[in-house]
Design an enzyme around this catalytic site. Structure first.
Site, PDB file in Angstrom:
ATOM      1  CE  LYS A  39      -3.941  -2.280   1.981  1.00  0.00           C
ATOM      2  NZ  LYS A  39      -5.097  -2.229   2.880  1.00  0.00           N
ATOM      3  CG  ASN A  40       5.436   2.733  -0.510  1.00  0.00           C
ATOM      4  OD1 ASN A  40       5.614   3.265  -1.606  1.00  0.00           O
ATOM      5  ND2 ASN A  40       6.185   2.999   0.536  1.00  0.00           N
TER       6      ASN A  40
END
Lengths: 437, 285
Positions: A215-216
């Protein structure tokens, strides 16, 4: 005695190809070397040296294929670095410098030690640059020593404009400590270009980092940058990668954006609608898959566009509704199919039909009532069947007026049966189009 | 988001909200932004991070707030947007970020705040509803080199434009807007269930040792602490006609001393801080 002492490097190394470096510090694989990245070149006693577990036939698996390995290979533990004879790392591969103990490089977490940059001979020419927060820092952060030092060295190469393999490795270390530092990623891209790195290997590397940080934003952006440079040949691989992410998290927002970008930029549409169907078979409530359906039917160059797909998609959505009337996704999808075409919406018998069908069950009535309200607001002329079906739901509603329009009645019913949205329905009721008041 | 960085609705909001606060919004910086955000509104009604992606609470707030700041909010399909956001409040009483996903305390602000903003724009939304089933009238944007982030235009029956200011224009200076006087809502109430949301925040997101979290089972963090509090504030003030009037007692769940400072819903800054900043930067035009 250090086995791998590098010759003192003259001054500061700025730009320079691989060739400037002592052989043992070259890390980018030569043409012909497949898969594994990074790999140190042959070293004395290389036979005893193991880089990372390598499985034949898995050329595509990066040497840091295991996410665990990634964190281990750039260990943050300080361990015995202070007292020991010194180990250093070449892109995370640990090489023992003590006599008699030739590099068993590896990934054993018990022996991991982080070596301060000040102790790494290959960095001896670089003066670290401390962070300048000004004279009165507002929120001074208590950085860990290894983090601070890594970033001090990063700042040095960043500011000097260095483009080298050691700089590349440094960015890997920095990114492992803070994958959200977009400046490091940005600089890494500059270096990758300057050293003409193999971008396929880079993609393997970032995929590894991504599986640990799915989720970066920075990681996904880096993938997008790489994919754009690598072109259509990587389309399938990228689509496969997102599938692997979806197997873990079927709604990962970044992965879906990436998948959409790949499709539009590099192609691969042929199986997309089927893939959506597959996902919906797994979980009919997966709104990301419904959204992807919409994306495919409106944008795929292999399909005829929304208009031509509408009929079959309406049937698909209606079927989904009938199997799970409490599922909001297909109801919204249905409405979405007629975005901008309300006249066609109200003429579609399947749509008004499914409203009626679900209303008659007297269960899960919020969505059909809501859709019916929308139809009415667009000029739908309800048959008596509709009126009766709604009336049948009104027995529990205190307020009753025979002069109320159906739309008005629906709002009243909804105020009661959907109390969390009572304010919303009340507002809707007081702002019905004049024609349906 | 940064030089050569990713592009999405967050960046639109970040840039525009900061420019707005610093009073440096102009045609140059807003050019094309509205078009992009429009492309990000999905078939569901909410707004996505990028065109084609899924409607999402965080991006919906960013997109909506940006459109308001650049005076193009009337270009959005507000009826479907309101419907989508309103349906994000579920059985748990908090908001979810996307359809069929789980509730999360931070959406108290992203979604609740969006509806709070919309409350203050209802005259436009009502125009759009009333013009159903005819096509929505396209409203002309009046730009005279300087975007007045404090106002938006609506068409009058005679075809001319009427400017509505969000803020009381005490100075009546070009582009300046001091004071706060939100557009009155027609029925004075929130579009979501304010008390239910406060229940979720206080009973499910609150950490008794301090701070707030996503949901029970998760750990507290500063991000959730910020947005749960902002959502709580917005909820408490959702019955107030203007930013300066204190909420009625029934607007605040629990003791009235639970009442928080009001925030400016476009910037999520405590109003006092906003006033200070606004004053500081309006001198510098």
């Amino acid at each position: 005695m250090t086995r791998f002492s590098a010759a003192p490097l003259p001054g500061r190394v700025t730009l320079g190809p691989d060739a400037n470096w002592p052989s043992q510090f070259r890390t980018v694989p030569r043409p012909g070397q497949t898969g594994q990245w990074p790999i140190p070149r042959a070293l004395p006693n290389a036979g005893l040296m193991r880089c990372v577990p390598r499985r034949p036939g898995q050329a595509s698996q990066a040497s840091f294929a295991l996410p665990r390995a990634l964190s281990r290979c750039v260990s943050r533990r300080r361990g015995q670095a202070a007292g020991g004879p010194g180990h250093f790392r070449v892109a995370g591969v640990r090489i023992s410098a003590s006599a008699g103990r030739v590099g068993t490089a590896v990934m054993s977490s018990d022996e991991d030690e982080w070596v301060p940059f000040s102790r790494r001979p290959e960095w001896s020419d670089v003066k670290p640059v401390p962070q300048d927060d000004g004279p009165h820092p507002v929120v001074p952060i208590a950085y860990r020593d290894d983090f601070r030092e890594t970033m001090d060295y990063f700042r040095a190469v960043y500011l000097s404009g260095e483009r080298s393999h050691r700089a590349l490795n440094l960015t890997a270390e920095a990114v492992s400590m803070n994958p959200g530092n977009y400046t490091v990623w940005y600089f890494r891209r500059l270096v990758l270009e300057a050293v003409d790195a193999d971008l396929n290997d880079e993609m393997e590397y970032v995929n590894c980092v991504a599986s640990k940080n799915s989720k970066n934003y920075q990681i996904w952006h880096h993938k997008r940058w790489l994919a754009e440079k690598l072109g259509p040949e990587v389309a399938q691989k990228e689509l496969e990668f997102t599938k692997r992410i979806f197997a873990i998290d079927a709604k990962n927002y970044h992965a879906w954006s990436h998948r959409q970008w790949i499709l539009e930029a590099l192609g691969g549409w042929q199986n997309e609608l089927d893939y959506c169907t597959e996902l919906l078979e797994d979980d009919i409530f997966n709104n990301s898959a419904w959204n992807q359906r919409y994306f495919v039917i409106t944008r795929s160059p292999l399909l005829g566009g929304l208009q031509s797909m509408r009929e079959s998609e309406v049937s698909y959505a209606v079927e989904a509704i009938l199997s799970n009337p409490e599922n909001e996704s297909p109801w919204r999808y249905l409405r979405g199919l007629y975005k901008g075409d309300p006249n066609l919406l109200i003429c579609n018998n399947q749509i008004s039909g499914v409203c009626l069908q679900v209303l008659k069950t007297k269960h899960n009535i919020i969505f059909p009532l809501s859709l019916l309200l929308e139809l009415l607001c667009h000029g739908f002329q309800p048959s008596t069947e509709f009126v009766s079906a709604v009336e049948a739901l009104r027995t529990s509603v205190p307020e009753s007026s025979s002069t109320s329009s159906l739309a008005n009645t629906i709002c009243s019913v909804l105020e009661t049966v959907d109390p969390i949205r009572s304010n919303y329905w009340s507002w809707r009721r007081s702002h019905l189009p004049a024609e349906v008041c | 988001m940064h030089h050569t960085g990713e592009m999405d609705v967050r960046a639109c909001y970040t840039a525009i909200s900061v420019a707005s606060l610093l009073n440096i919004l102009d045609f140059e910086i807003t050019k094309g932004v509205g078009d992009y955000i429009l492309r990000c509104q999905t078939y569901e009604g909410g707004i996505a991070g990028e065109p084609g992606s899924e409607a999402h609470g965080g991006y919906t707030f960013c997109g909506l707030a940006t459109m308001i700041l650049i005076n193009e909010v009337h270009r959005l399909d507000l009826t479907s947007l309101i419907d989508w956001v309103a349906f994000r409040q579920g059985l748990e009483c908090g908001f979810q970020g996307r359809t069929n996903k789980l509730v999360d305390g931070c959406y108290s602000f992203w979604q609740g705040g969006s509806l709070f903003l919309i409350q203050r724009l209802l005259s436009i939304a009502e125009n759009q509803i009333k013009s159903l089933p005819m096509s929505i009238e396209q409203e002309q944007l009046s730009m005279e080199g300087n975007v007045d982030s404090a106002a938006f235009t609506v068409p009058k029956p005679d075809g001319s434009q009427r400017q509505i200011h969000y803020f009381e224009n005490k100075d009546a200076g070009k582009g300046s807007a001091t004071g706060l006087d939100f557009i009155r809502t027609t029925n004075g109430g929130p579009l979501f269930h304010s008390i239910a949301l406060q229940q979720y925040i206080l009973l499910c997101s609150q950490v008794l040792e301090g701070g707030f979290k996503d949901k029970p089972g998760k750990a507290r963090d500063h991000y959730h602490s910020c947005y749960c509090l902002s959502g709580l504030s917005v909820s408490q003030y959702s019955f107030s006609k203007s930013a300066d009037s204190p909420p009625p007692p029934n607007a605040v769940l629990g003791l009235y001393s639970n009442l928080l400072e009001p925030v400016h819903p476009l910037y999520n800054l405590v109003l006092d801080k906003y006033y200070k900043a606004h004053e500081f930067f309006s001198v510098m035009s």
